[in-house]
Design a protein around this motif. Sequence first.
Motif, short mmCIF file in Angstrom:
data_model
loop_
_atom_site.label_atom_id
_atom_site.label_comp_id
_atom_site.label_asym_id
_atom_site.label_seq_id
_atom_site.Cartn_x
_atom_site.Cartn_y
_atom_site.Cartn_z
N ILE A 25 -105.30 47.60 -42.97
CA ILE A 25 -104.07 48.69 -43.28
C ILE A 25 -103.33 48.78 -41.52
N SER A 26 -104.08 48.53 -41.20
CA SER A 26 -102.95 48.77 -39.22
C SER A 26 -102.78 47.78 -39.51
N ALA A 63 -110.93 48.03 -58.35
CA ALA A 63 -110.68 47.30 -56.78
C ALA A 63 -109.06 47.79 -56.52
N THR A 64 -108.63 46.43 -57.51
CA THR A 64 -107.05 46.51 -57.20
C THR A 64 -106.15 47.72 -57.51
N ASP A 65 -107.06 48.94 -58.23
CA ASP A 65 -105.98 50.41 -58.24
C ASP A 65 -106.55 50.96 -57.30
N VAL A 66 -107.29 50.67 -56.83
CA VAL A 66 -108.30 51.22 -55.36
C VAL A 66 -106.70 51.15 -53.99
N ILE A 67 -106.94 49.52 -53.85
CA ILE A 67 -106.37 49.49 -52.38
C ILE A 67 -104.78 49.56 -53.27
N MET A 71 -102.41 51.01 -50.57
CA MET A 71 -100.77 50.20 -49.90
C MET A 71 -99.41 51.19 -50.42
N ALA A 72 -99.59 51.53 -50.89
CA ALA A 72 -98.35 52.63 -51.98
C ALA A 72 -98.10 53.36 -50.70
N GLN A 73 -99.34 54.84 -50.41
CA GLN A 73 -98.94 55.33 -49.29
C GLN A 73 -99.07 54.87 -48.00
N LEU A 111 -95.90 43.45 -57.85
CA LEU A 111 -96.80 43.30 -57.98
C LEU A 111 -97.81 43.26 -57.11
N MET A 112 -99.33 44.04 -57.35
CA MET A 112 -100.84 44.23 -56.62
C MET A 112 -101.39 43.36 -57.09
#
Length: 259
Positions: A25-26, A63-67, A71-73, A111-112
């Motif tokens: 994330i960093s 998992a893809t939704d969580v990530i 990512m979106a935020q 696309l994620m």
Amino acid sequence: MHRETATILPANTFKEDCIVNPFSISRLLQVAAIACAFFAPVAHAQYPDHAIRLVVPYPPGGATDVIGRVMAQKLGAALGQTVVVDNRAGATGALGAAIVAKEKPDGYTLLMGALTSHSISSILSGSNAQYDMNKSFAPVAIVGRVPLVFVVNPGVKANTLAELITLAKASPGSISVASSGTGSPQHLAAEMFQRQAGIKLLHVPYNGSGPAMTGLIGGQVNMMVETAPAAHALVKTGKLRALATATADPIASLPGVPT
């Protein structure tokens, strides 16, 4: 064994491959810089000047939704624009991928993606595939690798993978295994497990990891080879039992679970 390498893929916006791996994330500011550098000449002088849509081709909870939501935020904060998560589930991720493949290549629809899921789906679909992994998308960044874990409903009388194999051998086809869809990494991992263990399981495909986990918690199915992020909270609260990870090394978020 890992389910996927989750990747942000824009509709064919630029030709250069620019992959950041491993990703944390960093390093989102690096992704923002990459996006601005490549998208600005294509779309507007000041990219982005309005909201960005991030298509997650699976139901909420996986998992893809969580990530994707993390990512979106973070990406929205880095770019100074809202990044809206749009869940478009169906066909093991192929439906959402096809939607993005048809969008205008201006950098405002991302696309994620899941490299494993979408690569498998495009091959299994053959001439019926509605996108081409090599031509329909351009990679922006690899954002993570998601390990798999064997989980069972607490009602299953097995505390180890060896005990599960013994149960399956005693009554072939009596143990049901859920997956996020036919041809998904979860499905193929379960098929590989059956071959290596010499057992027969009953495959029950769902439309995404979230619905599959709901079925597993409710006892409609007995087991699943699921992503660690999706299963983590349910294992911690005792709603599911983790038997083993499908990795060479232990998973830090699941202490005590053998490999």
